[in-house]
Design a protein around this motif. Structure first.
Motif, PDB file in Angstrom:
ATOM      1  N   THR A 122      10.985  -1.794   3.729  1.00 19.40           N
ATOM      2  CA  THR A 122       9.748  -2.440   3.294  1.00 19.40           C
ATOM      3  C   THR A 122       9.909  -3.954   3.328  1.00 19.40           C
ATOM      4  OG1 THR A 122       9.196  -0.527   1.913  1.00 19.40           O
ATOM      5  CG2 THR A 122       8.025  -2.577   1.451  1.00 19.40           C
ATOM      6  N   GLU A 157       6.768   2.758   1.542  1.00 20.67           N
ATOM      7  CA  GLU A 157       7.088   4.175   1.669  1.00 20.67           C
ATOM      8  C   GLU A 157       8.354   4.503   0.895  1.00 20.67           C
ATOM      9  OE1 GLU A 157       7.080   5.532   5.719  1.00 20.67           O
ATOM     10  OE2 GLU A 157       5.624   4.016   6.278  1.00 20.67           O
ATOM     11  N   ASP A 209       0.585   5.737  -0.652  1.00 22.12           N
ATOM     12  CA  ASP A 209      -0.325   6.863  -0.874  1.00 22.12           C
ATOM     13  C   ASP A 209      -0.174   7.406  -2.294  1.00 22.12           C
ATOM     14  OD1 ASP A 209       1.744   8.925  -1.011  1.00 22.12           O
ATOM     15  OD2 ASP A 209       1.890   8.785   1.167  1.00 22.12           O
ATOM     16  N   THR A 222       2.887  -1.167   4.258  1.00 16.85           N
ATOM     17  CA  THR A 222       3.039   0.145   3.634  1.00 16.85           C
ATOM     18  C   THR A 222       4.368   0.226   2.891  1.00 16.85           C
ATOM     19  OG1 THR A 222       1.692   1.173   5.343  1.00 16.85           O
ATOM     20  CG2 THR A 222       3.111   2.639   4.063  1.00 16.85           C
ATOM     21  N   ASN A 251       0.835  -1.191   0.000  1.00 18.13           N
ATOM     22  CA  ASN A 251       0.000   0.000   0.000  1.00 18.13           C
ATOM     23  C   ASN A 251       0.879   1.253   0.000  1.00 18.13           C
ATOM     24  OD1 ASN A 251      -2.105   1.807   0.341  1.00 18.13           O
ATOM     25  ND2 ASN A 251      -2.309   1.423   2.525  1.00 18.13           N
TER      26      ASN A 251
END
Length: 193
Positions: free
Chosen positions: A176, A169, A122, A167, A120
């Motif tokens: 990660t 990032e 953003d 997540t 995931n």
């Protein structure tokens, strides 16, 4: 003063705990599935496959050409066949295409044979990553960032069905990978096949 406890992965133990399962990374384009997947495979001592690369090999065409010549529906059928073949092989790490998990038959196949992990990210992170390249057929539009935003909104409820969510990032990919190892470790303790 509170300090963060650091998690130290034991890749051999994690690999043994999930020995009969492929680790399948799902998520939107730009989530880092291919880059993180390669590193995860190295750490776990497994083969790595990128489903888009495997589709291109099987078709003898680029993903963009497949979309242009045959359309998205035909691409998705071929994608399912390639994933079915890959999931019949020894457990490995698999980076799926951004839309693969949307197909209910493909999703069922992945959930049967793999531990699915939604990487995931953003919208801003995704956009920074995908705007560096122009080979994404779904983003060949007047407002590519708007398309990406819409895809994120539409696909999030499906991606949330993955076994695990990690997540993705900005920053070192090892962070990660370590988060994935921790999630796999926790998952394996409650899902003993």
């Amino acid at each position: 003063m509170t300090t963060k406890s650091s998690y130290t992965a034991d890749p051999a133990r994690i690999g043994q705990a999930i020995s009969n399962r492929t680790v399948a990374l799902v998520g939107l384009m730009g989530a880092g599935k291919s880059t993180v997947g390669r590193r995860l495979a190295e750490v776990l001592g497994r083969q790595f496959y990128d489903s888009d690369n495997e589709i291109e090999k099987a078709a003898g065409l680029s993903i963009s050409d497949i979309f242009a010549l045959h359309g998205e529906e035909e691409f998705r059928r071929g994608e399912h066949r390639v994933l079915e073949r890959l999931l019949g092989e020894a457990p490995h790490v698999l980076a799926t295409g951004g839309g693969a998990y949307l197909n209910p038959d493909t999703r069922d196949l992945l959930r049967e044979k793999a531990v699915t992990i939604w990487l995931n990210a953003d919208l801003e992170t995704l956009w920074r990553r995908v705007s560096r390249r122009s080979h994404r057929p779904l983003l060949k539009a007047d407002n590519p960032k708007g398309v990406l935003s819409r895809l994120l909104d539409e696909r999030t409820p499906i991606y949330e069905k993955a076994d695990l969510v990690v997540t993705s990032e900005e920053g070192p990919h090892r962070a990660t990978v370590n988060a994935i190892l921790k999630a796999l470790d926790e998952w394996s303790q409650t899902h003993n096949d």
